[in-house]
Write a protein that holds these residues in place. Structure first.
Motif, PDB file in Angstrom:
ATOM      1  N   LYS A  29       0.868  -1.173   0.000  1.00 57.40           N
ATOM      2  CA  LYS A  29       0.000   0.000   0.000  1.00 57.40           C
ATOM      3  C   LYS A  29       0.905   1.224   0.000  1.00 57.40           C
ATOM      4  O   LYS A  29       1.617   1.482   0.963  1.00 57.40           O
ATOM      5  CB  LYS A  29      -0.900   0.006   1.231  1.00 57.40           C
ATOM      6  CG  LYS A  29      -2.048  -0.997   1.181  1.00 57.40           C
ATOM      7  CD  LYS A  29      -2.883  -0.912   2.454  1.00 57.40           C
ATOM      8  CE  LYS A  29      -4.107  -1.810   2.388  1.00 57.40           C
ATOM      9  NZ  LYS A  29      -5.126  -1.311   1.468  1.00 57.40           N
ATOM     10  N   GLY A  30       0.913   1.950  -1.103  1.00 59.44           N
ATOM     11  CA  GLY A  30       1.804   3.095  -1.232  1.00 59.44           C
ATOM     12  C   GLY A  30       1.879   3.560  -2.666  1.00 59.44           C
ATOM     13  O   GLY A  30       0.941   3.398  -3.434  1.00 59.44           O
ATOM     14  N   ASP A  31       3.041   4.111  -3.053  1.00 62.43           N
ATOM     15  CA  ASP A  31       3.172   4.645  -4.408  1.00 62.43           C
ATOM     16  C   ASP A  31       4.648   4.919  -4.702  1.00 62.43           C
ATOM     17  O   ASP A  31       5.524   4.591  -3.892  1.00 62.43           O
ATOM     18  CB  ASP A  31       2.353   5.921  -4.568  1.00 62.43           C
ATOM     19  CG  ASP A  31       1.802   6.088  -5.981  1.00 62.43           C
ATOM     20  OD1 ASP A  31       2.368   5.492  -6.925  1.00 62.43           O
ATOM     21  OD2 ASP A  31       0.810   6.813  -6.148  1.00 62.43           O
ATOM     22  N   LEU A 199      -3.417   4.295   1.305  1.00 68.10           N
ATOM     23  CA  LEU A 199      -3.495   4.238  -0.156  1.00 68.10           C
ATOM     24  C   LEU A 199      -3.878   2.841  -0.627  1.00 68.10           C
ATOM     25  O   LEU A 199      -3.721   1.863   0.103  1.00 68.10           O
ATOM     26  CB  LEU A 199      -2.139   4.632  -0.770  1.00 68.10           C
ATOM     27  CG  LEU A 199      -1.684   6.072  -0.546  1.00 68.10           C
ATOM     28  CD1 LEU A 199      -0.325   6.300  -1.201  1.00 68.10           C
ATOM     29  CD2 LEU A 199      -2.705   7.057  -1.095  1.00 68.10           C
ATOM     30  N   PRO A 200      -4.374   2.720  -1.866  1.00 67.88           N
ATOM     31  CA  PRO A 200      -4.703   1.395  -2.407  1.00 67.88           C
ATOM     32  C   PRO A 200      -3.461   0.523  -2.554  1.00 67.88           C
ATOM     33  O   PRO A 200      -2.331   1.024  -2.654  1.00 67.88           O
ATOM     34  CB  PRO A 200      -5.297   1.717  -3.788  1.00 67.88           C
ATOM     35  CG  PRO A 200      -5.693   3.152  -3.728  1.00 67.88           C
ATOM     36  CD  PRO A 200      -4.737   3.807  -2.781  1.00 67.88           C
ATOM     37  N   ILE A 345      -3.904  -3.063  -7.548  1.00 66.27           N
ATOM     38  CA  ILE A 345      -4.161  -4.506  -7.558  1.00 66.27           C
ATOM     39  C   ILE A 345      -5.214  -4.864  -6.530  1.00 66.27           C
ATOM     40  O   ILE A 345      -5.563  -4.067  -5.655  1.00 66.27           O
ATOM     41  CB  ILE A 345      -2.872  -5.314  -7.269  1.00 66.27           C
ATOM     42  CG1 ILE A 345      -2.270  -4.890  -5.921  1.00 66.27           C
ATOM     43  CG2 ILE A 345      -1.875  -5.183  -8.393  1.00 66.27           C
ATOM     44  CD1 ILE A 345      -1.131  -5.760  -5.451  1.00 66.27           C
ATOM     45  N   ILE A 346      -5.718  -6.086  -6.656  1.00 61.13           N
ATOM     46  CA  ILE A 346      -6.601  -6.633  -5.629  1.00 61.13           C
ATOM     47  C   ILE A 346      -5.769  -6.875  -4.380  1.00 61.13           C
ATOM     48  O   ILE A 346      -4.717  -7.508  -4.434  1.00 61.13           O
ATOM     49  CB  ILE A 346      -7.222  -7.959  -6.087  1.00 61.13           C
ATOM     50  CG1 ILE A 346      -8.047  -7.752  -7.360  1.00 61.13           C
ATOM     51  CG2 ILE A 346      -8.073  -8.573  -4.988  1.00 61.13           C
ATOM     52  CD1 ILE A 346      -8.512  -9.047  -7.975  1.00 61.13           C
ATOM     53  N   GLU A 347      -6.224  -6.363  -3.281  1.00 59.78           N
ATOM     54  CA  GLU A 347      -5.530  -6.609  -2.023  1.00 59.78           C
ATOM     55  C   GLU A 347      -6.574  -6.738  -0.928  1.00 59.78           C
ATOM     56  O   GLU A 347      -7.452  -5.879  -0.813  1.00 59.78           O
ATOM     57  CB  GLU A 347      -4.555  -5.483  -1.698  1.00 59.78           C
ATOM     58  CG  GLU A 347      -3.726  -5.757  -0.458  1.00 59.78           C
ATOM     59  CD  GLU A 347      -2.622  -4.716  -0.291  1.00 59.78           C
ATOM     60  OE1 GLU A 347      -1.483  -4.996  -0.651  1.00 59.78           O
ATOM     61  OE2 GLU A 347      -2.932  -3.619   0.193  1.00 59.78           O
ATOM     62  N   PRO A 348      -6.532  -7.791  -0.136  1.00 58.70           N
ATOM     63  CA  PRO A 348      -7.542  -7.945   0.907  1.00 58.70           C
ATOM     64  C   PRO A 348      -7.489  -6.813   1.921  1.00 58.70           C
ATOM     65  O   PRO A 348      -6.415  -6.352   2.293  1.00 58.70           O
ATOM     66  CB  PRO A 348      -7.173  -9.286   1.563  1.00 58.70           C
ATOM     67  CG  PRO A 348      -5.755  -9.531   1.192  1.00 58.70           C
ATOM     68  CD  PRO A 348      -5.559  -8.895  -0.143  1.00 58.70           C
TER      69      PRO A 348
END
Length: 361
Positions: A29-31, A199-200, A345-348
């Protein structure tokens, strides 16, 4: 746990000298952030004539640091959107030139917002070592160093970073005998990966290698497959950021293009048919003024990070597990040596709930 991003290169012709392979590869989770600057110009002042070719300029070392121990230096500021919620987990330093100078190509100096210079000895990504890479007057090199431990040990890691002693030839090449229409160019990039739990989730993969994208050199295109991720399912928008560094893309020469999955990418400051246009750019596609010098024409050096335009998920689809980055030209010659892709991406989403139960007999 999702598989991490993987990458490989389709080596079309001999001008793809070093296959692009992953350097950093992680889901988090970041960028990403990329900063950098050129280190050659007519003087230390900003150069803002975008009609000029680098071979028409008497290129000299830029040296802005006021330090007698350095022969070249330029700076750029690191800014992270949420300065109160981040942790830097990777910092990769890249530098290169179209032709090296007398100083060793692997040795540079690196300084953060606090403290003095650190002596860096990098690894060679590519060194032409006096052999032309495009059938002309280009003898480039590119180097890399992992500076994560230096950046994360700073008391303050946001602010001005300075890189010094990048080796390059100097001079105005259109006056050479025989004529040299390539010109000199050089610069550096600092690639940052940071975590932020708000973040996503993203699959972040950086690659380095070396290719000469050139009509004259018989290598007008390079395809680089990327795989190992799964984007978010429909109907959610798929978001991605792309970072890069290249040498020798001239501002006035058209034809250089970046494509993702067959679609030309462009931003307000990087046209589709002049993508590598001698500039330093950022995610917002607004001018990067927190550099010294802050030239609009960096005279053959390109580095930046962009939001991948993806209207209706037409470039990167939902549930995608792979993609293809394509570098091509119908005119301008350029030398890519670094790129990175950060894709949602998909992340739980795991929520921990603490429950206290009191048992009595």
């Amino acid at each position: 746990c999702l598989s991490r991003g993987l990458g490989d290169v389709y080596k079309r012709q001999s001008q793809n000298f070093v296959p692009f392979t992953p350097r950093f590869n992680q889901d988090l989770k970041g960028d990403i952030v990329l900063i950098g600057n050129n280190i050659l110009g007519p003087d230390n002042n900003a150069f803002n004539d975008n009609t000029v070719y680098n071979h028409n300029v008497d290129m000299r070392y830029i040296d802005i640091d006021g330090d007698a121990s350095t022969f070249s230096s330029s700076s750029a500021d690191l800014v992270i959107p949420d300065p109160n919620c981040y942790r830097i987990i990777h910092a990769g330093l890249y530098w290169g030139a179209v032709t090296n100078g007398a100083a060793p190509i692997t040795n540079v100096k690196f300084r953060g917002p606090t403290g003095g210079y650190n002596d860096i000895v990098g690894t060679v990504v590519f060194d032409a070592n006096g052999t032309s890479v495009d059938g002309g007057d280009s003898f480039p090199y590119a180097c890399y160093a992992d500076v994560t431990s230096i950046v994360t040990s700073l008391g303050t890691d946001l602010g001005t970073y300075t890189v010094a002693n990048v080796s390059s030839a100097e001079g105005q090449t259109d006056s050479y005998n025989p004529y040299n229409g390539t010109g000199h160019s050089a610069g550096w990039s600092l690639f940052i990966v940071y975590e932020n739990p708000t973040l996503p989730g993203k699959s972040i993969t950086s690659f380095d290698g070396f290719s000469a994208i050139s009509l004259a050199g018989g290598n007008p295109a390079l395809d680089i497959p990327v795989s190992g991720f799964r984007t978010v399912p429909a109907p959610a928008p798929v978001r991605a950021n792309f970072a890069f560094a290249t040498l020798e893309g001239d501002s006035p020469i058209l034809g250089d293009q970046l494509l993702l999955n067959g679609v030309n990418l462009s931003t307000a400051d990087r046209p589709a048919t002049n993508f590598f246009n001698s500039s330093v750019t950022q995610l917002s596609a607004t001018p990067v003024n927190n550099r010294n010098p802050n030239s609009t024409n960096t005279l053959g050096f390109d580095t930046g990070v962009m939001v991948v335009p993806n209207p209706g998920n037409t470039v990167i689809a939902n549930d995608a597990t792979s993609g293809t980055v394509r570098l091509e030209t119908s005119g301008d010659t350029y030398f890519p040596y670094f790129y990175a892709l950060a894709v949602d991406i998909i992340e739980p989403n795991i929520v921990l709930t603490k429950i206290c139960l009191l048992y009595t007999s």
